[in-house]
Design a protein around this motif. Structure first.
Motif, PDB file in Angstrom:
ATOM      1  N   ILE A   1       0.844  -1.200   0.000  1.00 51.37           N
ATOM      2  CA  ILE A   1       0.000   0.000   0.000  1.00 51.37           C
ATOM      3  C   ILE A   1       0.875   1.245   0.000  1.00 51.37           C
ATOM      4  O   ILE A   1       0.625   2.189  -0.755  1.00 51.37           O
ATOM      5  N   GLN A   2       1.900   1.265   0.821  1.00 46.37           N
ATOM      6  CA  GLN A   2       2.788   2.426   0.893  1.00 46.37           C
ATOM      7  C   GLN A   2       3.487   2.694  -0.437  1.00 46.37           C
ATOM      8  O   GLN A   2       3.744   3.849  -0.781  1.00 46.37           O
ATOM      9  N   GLN A   3       3.775   1.653  -1.195  1.00 49.78           N
ATOM     10  CA  GLN A   3       4.401   1.828  -2.506  1.00 49.78           C
ATOM     11  C   GLN A   3       3.426   2.438  -3.504  1.00 49.78           C
ATOM     12  O   GLN A   3       3.802   3.271  -4.321  1.00 49.78           O
ATOM     13  N   GLN A   4       2.186   2.018  -3.461  1.00 49.81           N
ATOM     14  CA  GLN A   4       1.206   2.435  -4.466  1.00 49.81           C
ATOM     15  C   GLN A   4       0.491   3.733  -4.118  1.00 49.81           C
ATOM     16  O   GLN A   4      -0.008   4.415  -5.012  1.00 49.81           O
ATOM     17  N   ILE A   5       0.435   4.084  -2.857  1.00 52.21           N
ATOM     18  CA  ILE A   5      -0.373   5.224  -2.431  1.00 52.21           C
ATOM     19  C   ILE A   5       0.145   6.552  -2.998  1.00 52.21           C
ATOM     20  O   ILE A   5      -0.629   7.490  -3.197  1.00 52.21           O
ATOM     21  N   LYS A   6       1.406   6.632  -3.278  1.00 54.30           N
ATOM     22  CA  LYS A   6       2.002   7.879  -3.742  1.00 54.30           C
ATOM     23  C   LYS A   6       1.464   8.321  -5.099  1.00 54.30           C
ATOM     24  O   LYS A   6       1.366   9.514  -5.371  1.00 54.30           O
TER      25      LYS A   6
ATOM     26  N   ASP B   1      -1.428   6.653  -6.775  1.00 50.26           N
ATOM     27  CA  ASP B   1      -2.766   6.153  -7.090  1.00 50.26           C
ATOM     28  C   ASP B   1      -3.832   6.888  -6.274  1.00 50.26           C
ATOM     29  O   ASP B   1      -4.050   6.602  -5.105  1.00 50.26           O
ATOM     30  N   ARG B   2      -4.518   7.827  -6.909  1.00 53.43           N
ATOM     31  CA  ARG B   2      -5.527   8.638  -6.218  1.00 53.43           C
ATOM     32  C   ARG B   2      -6.726   7.815  -5.758  1.00 53.43           C
ATOM     33  O   ARG B   2      -7.250   8.042  -4.676  1.00 53.43           O
ATOM     34  N   SER B   3      -7.183   6.884  -6.569  1.00 53.57           N
ATOM     35  CA  SER B   3      -8.346   6.091  -6.158  1.00 53.57           C
ATOM     36  C   SER B   3      -7.995   5.213  -4.960  1.00 53.57           C
ATOM     37  O   SER B   3      -8.834   4.997  -4.085  1.00 53.57           O
ATOM     38  N   LEU B   4      -6.779   4.741  -4.887  1.00 49.65           N
ATOM     39  CA  LEU B   4      -6.348   3.975  -3.718  1.00 49.65           C
ATOM     40  C   LEU B   4      -6.325   4.877  -2.484  1.00 49.65           C
ATOM     41  O   LEU B   4      -6.730   4.462  -1.397  1.00 49.65           O
ATOM     42  N   GLN B   5      -5.902   6.113  -2.656  1.00 49.81           N
ATOM     43  CA  GLN B   5      -5.905   7.070  -1.546  1.00 49.81           C
ATOM     44  C   GLN B   5      -7.316   7.278  -1.010  1.00 49.81           C
ATOM     45  O   GLN B   5      -7.514   7.365   0.197  1.00 49.81           O
ATOM     46  N   ARG B   6      -8.317   7.329  -1.900  1.00 51.73           N
ATOM     47  CA  ARG B   6      -9.708   7.505  -1.450  1.00 51.73           C
ATOM     48  C   ARG B   6     -10.197   6.287  -0.666  1.00 51.73           C
ATOM     49  O   ARG B   6     -10.892   6.427   0.335  1.00 51.73           O
ATOM     50  N   ILE B   7      -9.841   5.102  -1.129  1.00 51.39           N
ATOM     51  CA  ILE B   7     -10.271   3.891  -0.422  1.00 51.39           C
ATOM     52  C   ILE B   7      -9.618   3.822   0.954  1.00 51.39           C
ATOM     53  O   ILE B   7     -10.266   3.470   1.948  1.00 51.39           O
ATOM     54  N   ILE B   8      -8.360   4.199   1.047  1.00 51.85           N
ATOM     55  CA  ILE B   8      -7.668   4.204   2.336  1.00 51.85           C
ATOM     56  C   ILE B   8      -8.312   5.223   3.271  1.00 51.85           C
ATOM     57  O   ILE B   8      -8.533   4.948   4.455  1.00 51.85           O
ATOM     58  N   ARG B   9      -8.625   6.386   2.743  1.00 54.11           N
ATOM     59  CA  ARG B   9      -9.280   7.395   3.583  1.00 54.11           C
ATOM     60  C   ARG B   9     -10.647   6.892   4.057  1.00 54.11           C
ATOM     61  O   ARG B   9     -11.024   7.073   5.217  1.00 54.11           O
ATOM     62  N   TYR B  10     -11.404   6.258   3.155  1.00 50.95           N
ATOM     63  CA  TYR B  10     -12.697   5.704   3.543  1.00 50.95           C
ATOM     64  C   TYR B  10     -12.509   4.672   4.658  1.00 50.95           C
ATOM     65  O   TYR B  10     -13.238   4.663   5.649  1.00 50.95           O
ATOM     66  N   GLU B  11     -11.515   3.802   4.504  1.00 53.88           N
ATOM     67  CA  GLU B  11     -11.282   2.754   5.499  1.00 53.88           C
ATOM     68  C   GLU B  11     -10.988   3.368   6.870  1.00 53.88           C
ATOM     69  O   GLU B  11     -11.453   2.881   7.893  1.00 53.88           O
ATOM     70  N   LYS B  12     -10.268   4.472   6.877  1.00 55.78           N
ATOM     71  CA  LYS B  12      -9.957   5.143   8.143  1.00 55.78           C
ATOM     72  C   LYS B  12     -11.191   5.798   8.761  1.00 55.78           C
ATOM     73  O   LYS B  12     -11.302   5.902   9.965  1.00 55.78           O
ATOM     74  N   GLU B  13     -12.112   6.263   7.929  1.00 55.45           N
ATOM     75  CA  GLU B  13     -13.315   6.957   8.397  1.00 55.45           C
ATOM     76  C   GLU B  13     -14.530   6.039   8.525  1.00 55.45           C
ATOM     77  O   GLU B  13     -15.613   6.479   8.887  1.00 55.45           O
TER      78      GLU B  13
END
Length: 123
Positions: A85-90, A92-104
């Motif tokens: 995840i840390q490799q791809q998050i930089k 990939d915007r859609s991955l960033q949204r899913i991660i933010r959703y998971e946190k919220e």
């Protein structure tokens, strides 16, 4: 006769407004059911994802975006993928949204639970 016509007209105007105040959170529940299984390390089948795709909100997603969504949700919710995840998050915007959703997600679940107490949900 006039009263019947007037009541019918009032009903036609009021009925859609009453119905429009109900919420359908079935897609949320279906999504959480899948992500709970992913968190437990259970691999999901194409049939599991298809059931989610048949809920409102997911029906119109095109095949390419849908396959990317499946890959990203699986990546985020399956344990042990932090390094990937840390490799791809930089980039990939859609991955960033899913991660933010998971946190919220917990906040959203609590919000929906409060709405459920108001009896506005469509069941």
């Amino acid at each position: 006769m006039f009263k019947k016509v007037a009541l019918t007209l009032i009903f036609l105007v009021v009925a859609p407004a009453v119905h429009s105040q109900q919420f359908n959170f079935q897609p949320c529940y279906a999504f959480w059911k899948l992500t709970d299984r992913l968190r437990e390390g259970i691999e999901l089948t194409p049939e599991d994802w298809q059931q989610l795709k048949e809920t409102d909100g997911y029906k119109r997603v095109n095949t390419t975006a849908w396959n990317q969504f499946i890959q990203q949700v699986t990546l985020v919710y399956t344990p042990g993928n932090q390094e990937r995840i840390q490799q791809q998050i930089k980039t990939d915007r859609s991955l960033q949204r899913i991660i933010r959703y998971e946190k919220e997600e917990l906040n959203l679940k609590n919000y929906i639970a409060r709405i459920d107490q108001l009896h506005l949900m469509d069941r």
